[in-house]
Design an enzyme around this catalytic site. Structure first.
Site, PDB file in Angstrom:
ATOM      1  N   LYS A   1       0.817  -1.208   0.000  1.00 59.71           N
ATOM      2  CA  LYS A   1       0.000   0.000   0.000  1.00 59.71           C
ATOM      3  C   LYS A   1       0.854   1.263   0.000  1.00 59.71           C
ATOM      4  CE  LYS A   1      -4.166  -1.948   2.039  1.00 59.71           C
ATOM      5  NZ  LYS A   1      -5.217  -1.815   3.064  1.00 59.71           N
TER       6      LYS A   1
ATOM      7  N   LYS B   1      -4.942  -9.153  -9.519  1.00 58.05           N
ATOM      8  CA  LYS B   1      -6.260  -9.439  -8.951  1.00 58.05           C
ATOM      9  C   LYS B   1      -7.301  -8.424  -9.427  1.00 58.05           C
ATOM     10  CE  LYS B   1      -5.855  -6.920  -4.534  1.00 58.05           C
ATOM     11  NZ  LYS B   1      -5.900  -7.050  -3.056  1.00 58.05           N
TER      12      LYS B   1
ATOM     13  N   LYS C   1     -11.274  -2.570  -7.940  1.00 57.18           N
ATOM     14  CA  LYS C   1     -12.074  -1.403  -8.323  1.00 57.18           C
ATOM     15  C   LYS C   1     -11.210  -0.281  -8.875  1.00 57.18           C
ATOM     16  CE  LYS C   1     -15.424  -2.119  -4.577  1.00 57.18           C
ATOM     17  NZ  LYS C   1     -14.660  -3.003  -3.694  1.00 57.18           N
TER      18      LYS C   1
END
Length: 388
Positions: free
Chosen positions: A160, A252, A255
């Site tokens: 992240k 993966k 969104k």
């Protein structure tokens, strides 16, 4: 007879009261530290099953198969005295700050999504994490007994923070660019689980490392304060394989992917789903459909979708697809499955978002129930550490 009926007749899709292929005739218990949901036949009496999902807005197929459907099926078990606590991890959502109006919208959409996915507030607690301040109080107590080294070894904060797997928080450049919340959120995650004295935590395989940390923190607390107060929670892994991007099966489903054809949402209309599946990456190999993530990543990803939706193993799914003659027939079948699975959820989701006061009431009631449990537990924690 349609192709859909062929699959239905041979597998779990013919009934919604099957947990990924296992009928709900619960007789044995979960004993190992890590178990897949399809191996569970019952929980011990008075278990607490807990999990949260981040509010990133409307959920996609990967979220649905990786969490929501499993929550629904778990909450329908009849384990005596057990509690099922599921909700929205809105405190975790701000480790990467969002505009206030977007976060508020995402919180509503996430609640609507899990309710539309089939969770019944009468059978489980549904709430926002931020409504229960005991999460953050316990998080501080646990922060004080958690080593920096164990946090540094976590891999998700590196991802992240856009660091490499080999990065270390002790490197000056990494230290300067990494927010403390991003590094420490696994401790809050441990507090989320332990504040309810959870015994079982359903998660995707990307969270297993955090569950190991949680078990370590629980053991450290119990040892430090000479108690057995916190149970050592077991990991429940979804048997569904990770659903990958439809357009790039090397990553993966997400969104945030700039190509929105890569991601199928629960709320997509049938024609939109059909368009996205038609554009899904497959390959030029003709003939029978078979599973090979290395040679045929796109086809294998769609097989995983079918397996996840029907509750049938990948191996059996491939056998059940022997009737498929070409990629078009294959994709049409995948489309039919998804459209049928999401039809009721899409309609309910859209309806729920027309009545935000109803969602507020569900969250308020769930938050009150969650806080009643958390309050009693934090009172005991305060006594153990001398804060009473």
């Amino acid at each position: 007879m349609s192709s859909l009926n062929v699959i239905r007749r041979g597998g779990a899709y013919k009934t919604r009261v099957i947990i990924h292929g296992v009928r709900k005739s619960y007789s044995t218990t979960v004993n190992s530290t890590v178990q897949t949901l399809d191996k569970i036949e019952s929980f011990p009496e008075n278990s607490t099953i807990f999990s949260l999902i981040q509010p990133t807005g409307n959920i996609h197929l990967g979220n649905y198969l990786g969490a929501i459907r499993g929550w629904k099926e778990l909450s329908e078990t009849e384990s005596q005295g057990s509690k099922f606590i599921f909700g929205i991890a809105d405190l975790h959502a701000i480790t990467l700050p969002k505009e206030a109006h977007k976060l508020k919208q995402f919180r509503y959409e996430a609640i609507a999504s899990i309710l539309a996915g089939g969770l019944n507030p009468d059978k489980c607690i549904v709430f926002h994490q931020s409504a229960v301040p005991e999460h953050t109080e316990l998080s501080w107590y646990l922060t004080c007994i958690t080593s920096m080294g164990s946090l540094n070894r976590m891999t998700q904060w590196k991802s992240k923070a856009q660091q490499t797997d080999s990065s270390s928080i002790y490197e000056d450049s990494v230290l300067e660019s990494t927010k403390a919340g991003l590094l420490c959120y696994p401790i809050l995650q441990a507090a989320d689980i332990l504040i309810y004295r959870s015994t079982h935590v359903p998660v995707g395989d990307d969270q297993t490392q955090h569950l190991e940390l949680t078990r370590g923190i629980a053991n450290t607390f119990n040892h430090t304060y000479n108690t057995k107060f916190f149970p050592i929670p077991k990991t429940l892994l979804t048997p569904s394989k990770k659903i990958l991007s439809l357009r790039n099966p090397g990553k993966k489903m997400s969104k945030s992917d700039p190509d929105q054809n890569s991601c199928v949402y629960v709320t997509d209309e049938p024609d939109v789903i059909a368009k996205k599946i038609r554009k899904a990456t497959t390959d030029s190999i003709q003939g029978r459909i078979y599973y090979d993530p290395e040679e045929r990543p796109g086809v294998s990803n769609l097989i995983n979708v079918i397996s996840g939706l029907t509750g049938v193993t990948v191996e059996q799914t491939v056998k059940d697809l022997e009737w498929v003659k070409d990629h078009k027939q294959f994709k049409d079948f995948v489309t039919e499955l998804i459209v049928n699975e999401f039809k009721d959820s899409r309609e309910l989701y859209n309806h729920l978002l027309t009545d935000l006061s109803h969602l507020d009431q569900i969250c308020k009631e769930g938050g009150n129930k969650a806080r009643e449990i958390a309050s009693a537990n934090i009172t005991e924690v305060r006594k153990l550490i001398g804060m009473d």
